[in-house]
Design an enzyme around this catalytic site. Structure first.
Site, PDB file in Angstrom:
ATOM      1  N   MET A  22       0.913  -1.157  -0.539  1.00  0.00           N
ATOM      2  CA  MET A  22      -0.049  -0.111   0.017  1.00  0.00           C
ATOM      3  C   MET A  22       0.622   1.295   0.627  1.00  0.00           C
ATOM      4  SD  MET A  22      -3.658  -0.865   2.099  1.00  0.00           S
ATOM      5  CE  MET A  22      -2.930  -0.088   3.808  1.00  0.00           C
ATOM      6  N   GLY A  23       2.255   0.773  -0.310  1.00  0.00           N
ATOM      7  CA  GLY A  23       2.967   2.450  -0.709  1.00  0.00           C
ATOM      8  C   GLY A  23       3.791   2.557   0.592  1.00  0.00           C
ATOM      9  N   ASP A  27      11.307  -0.133   5.611  1.00  0.00           N
ATOM     10  CA  ASP A  27      11.993  -1.505   4.980  1.00  0.00           C
ATOM     11  C   ASP A  27      11.754  -2.467   5.105  1.00  0.00           C
ATOM     12  OD1 ASP A  27      14.626   0.377   4.281  1.00  0.00           O
ATOM     13  OD2 ASP A  27      15.479   0.038   7.008  1.00  0.00           O
ATOM     14  N   HIS A  29       8.677  -3.561   3.978  1.00  0.00           N
ATOM     15  CA  HIS A  29       8.795  -3.550   1.824  1.00  0.00           C
ATOM     16  C   HIS A  29       9.883  -4.203   1.814  1.00  0.00           C
ATOM     17  CE1 HIS A  29       5.421  -1.206   3.311  1.00  0.00           C
ATOM     18  NE2 HIS A  29       5.160  -1.660   3.213  1.00  0.00           N
ATOM     19  N   GLY A 139       5.372 -10.181   4.015  1.00  0.00           N
ATOM     20  CA  GLY A 139       5.501 -10.032   5.328  1.00  0.00           C
ATOM     21  C   GLY A 139       5.226 -11.093   5.787  1.00  0.00           C
ATOM     22  N   LYS A 141       4.504 -10.388   8.825  1.00  0.00           N
ATOM     23  CA  LYS A 141       4.078  -9.257   9.788  1.00  0.00           C
ATOM     24  C   LYS A 141       2.525  -8.787   9.909  1.00  0.00           C
ATOM     25  CE  LYS A 141       3.907  -4.778  11.450  1.00  0.00           C
ATOM     26  NZ  LYS A 141       2.280  -4.476  10.708  1.00  0.00           N
ATOM     27  N   GLN A 145      -2.747 -12.551   7.477  1.00  0.00           N
ATOM     28  CA  GLN A 145      -2.546 -12.184   5.447  1.00  0.00           C
ATOM     29  C   GLN A 145      -1.819 -13.204   5.447  1.00  0.00           C
ATOM     30  OE1 GLN A 145      -2.865  -8.220   4.000  1.00  0.00           O
ATOM     31  NE2 GLN A 145      -0.941  -8.224   3.708  1.00  0.00           N
TER      32      GLN A 145
HETATM   33  P1  AMP Z   1       1.587  -2.927   3.291  1.00  0.00           P
HETATM   34  O1  AMP Z   1       1.801  -2.427   2.548  1.00  0.00           O
HETATM   35  O2  AMP Z   1       1.034  -2.061   4.879  1.00  0.00           O
HETATM   36  O3  AMP Z   1       0.020  -3.852   3.268  1.00  0.00           O
HETATM   37  O4  AMP Z   1       2.372  -4.366   3.822  1.00  0.00           O
HETATM   38  C1  AMP Z   1       2.720  -5.121   2.472  1.00  0.00           C
HETATM   39  C2  AMP Z   1       3.318  -5.762   2.786  1.00  0.00           C
HETATM   40  O5  AMP Z   1       5.268  -5.690   3.059  1.00  0.00           O
HETATM   41  C3  AMP Z   1       2.888  -7.557   3.131  1.00  0.00           C
HETATM   42  O6  AMP Z   1       3.058  -8.804   2.865  1.00  0.00           O
HETATM   43  C4  AMP Z   1       3.239  -6.798   5.240  1.00  0.00           C
HETATM   44  O7  AMP Z   1       3.206  -8.015   5.764  1.00  0.00           O
HETATM   45  C5  AMP Z   1       5.012  -6.800   4.643  1.00  0.00           C
HETATM   46  N1  AMP Z   1       5.274  -5.704   5.389  1.00  0.00           N
HETATM   47  C6  AMP Z   1       4.867  -4.554   6.049  1.00  0.00           C
HETATM   48  N2  AMP Z   1       5.277  -4.501   7.152  1.00  0.00           N
HETATM   49  C7  AMP Z   1       6.461  -5.660   7.125  1.00  0.00           C
HETATM   50  C8  AMP Z   1       8.084  -5.664   8.334  1.00  0.00           C
HETATM   51  N3  AMP Z   1       8.183  -5.163   9.399  1.00  0.00           N
HETATM   52  N4  AMP Z   1       8.425  -6.718   7.790  1.00  0.00           N
HETATM   53  C9  AMP Z   1       7.960  -7.290   6.647  1.00  0.00           C
HETATM   54  N5  AMP Z   1       7.443  -7.232   5.626  1.00  0.00           N
HETATM   55  C10 AMP Z   1       6.990  -6.169   6.200  1.00  0.00           C
END
Ligand code: AMP
Length: 286
Positions: A22-23, A27, A29, A139, A141, A145
């Site tokens: 989602m942008g 680090d 991402h 991730g 995290k 999901q």
């Molecule tokens: P989001 O932009 O929040 O939708 O995240 C996009 C992807 O990045 C998802 O697969 C998240 O699980 C992953 N992600 C977000 N935060 C982290 C993190 N701290 N460490 C590893 N992956 C992450």
């Protein structure tokens, strides 16, 4: 993107990796992007703040958006395509088809954010069908999901390998998140309590405790010690099926996941404890 994807598909010898985001890239991402770059010939990073996964009253409008900054960050990683579609490209007028992953979508975040995983599964289905990746990167995290995505890919027979990578953390233990930008300096410091709580629960497990309630209590007590934080839930479940246990079996991985508000910002985090003892697998199971 559709025409680019069509062209990519003709280059059958090339593997395509998709990193859905989602942008407001950080680090965490970028660790996914790095692995995608390592594993795949062509790397596509999607940047789309998906309205369908936000509930009414959630932070869709104020979610951080910084496509220019994201593009600069991705330039260092030799990404082939940044796919940042307008909402109408993903959801054309009259869009009325949604994907629901039953069961796994229901506990934890499913309770707190009804419809969230329906939005996630739907947008990923559209992204998968548009980009047609061989690999998709997520991730740990967002543990629930990741499980939902694996099930979606299996059940709808997407020919995609789902790769789940470890959570990237700050030195304090706080998991990186685009939502950390909402935190004041004080709240940012206080937010380290989430990982402390998870670590506390792990410690209790390591001491031999196998009652999931005791692990949850340890985490709850730690969050309670931080006045800026309030716990929404802590769950101790099977890391693969998300089933609850009365007692943690020695041969199962345990997911400890929690959500808490710190100064009004809702944060999630989790850890997985690998089984102390692996049950010997028979050939039929392997
Ligand atoms: P989001 O932009 O929040 O939708 O995240 C996009 C992807 O990045 C998802 O697969 C998240 O699980 C992953 N992600 C977000 N935060 C982290 C993190 N701290 N460490 C590893 N992956 C992450």
């Amino acid at each position: 993107m559709a025409s680019v994807a069509r062209r990519l598909r003709r280059e059958e010898d090339k593997t395509i990796g998709l990193v859905p985001t989602m942008g407001a890239l950080h680090d965490g991402h970028l660790s996914l992007v790095r692995e995608a770059r390592r594993m795949c010939d062509v790397v596509v990073v999607s940047v789309f703040v998906n309205p369908a996964q936000f509930g009414p009253g959630e932070d869709f409008n104020r979610y951080p958006r910084d496509l220019t900054g994201d593009t600069t960050k991705l330039a260092d990683y030799n990404v082939d395509y940044i796919f940042a579609p307008p909402a109408e490209e993903i959801y054309p007028k009259g869009f009325s088809t949604y994907v629901t992953v039953e069961g796994l979508s229901e506990p934890m975040e499913g309770v707190a954010r009804p419809g969230h995983f329906r939005g996630v599964a739907t947008v990923l289905t559209v992204l998968f069908n548009t980009v047609r990746p061989d690999f998709a990167f997520f991730g740990q995290k967002d543990a629930q999901q990741s499980l939902v995505v694996r099930r979606l890919v299996r059940d709808l027979a997407f020919d995609i390998e789902v790769v789940v990578l470890p959570t990237v953390r700050e030195q304090s233990g706080l998991a990186l998140s685009s939502r950390n930008t909402y935190l004041s300096e004080e709240d940012h410091k206080a937010a380290a309590v989430l990982y402390k709580a998870l670590s506390q629960a792990r410690e209790v497990y390591m001491e031999g405790e196998r009652n999931p309630k005791r692990l949850a209590e340890a985490a709850r007590a730690q969050v309670a010690s931080e006045p800026r934080a309030s716990l929404e839930y802590v769950s101790v479940v099977d890391a693969e099926t998300m089933e609850k246990f009365d007692r943690i079996p020695e041969d199962r991985s345990v997911l400890i996941a929690l959500a808490a508000r710190v100064g009004g910002t809702r944060l999630i985090d989790n850890i997985v404890i690998q089984p102390a003892r692996q049950k010997a697998r028979t050939t039929s199971e392997s």
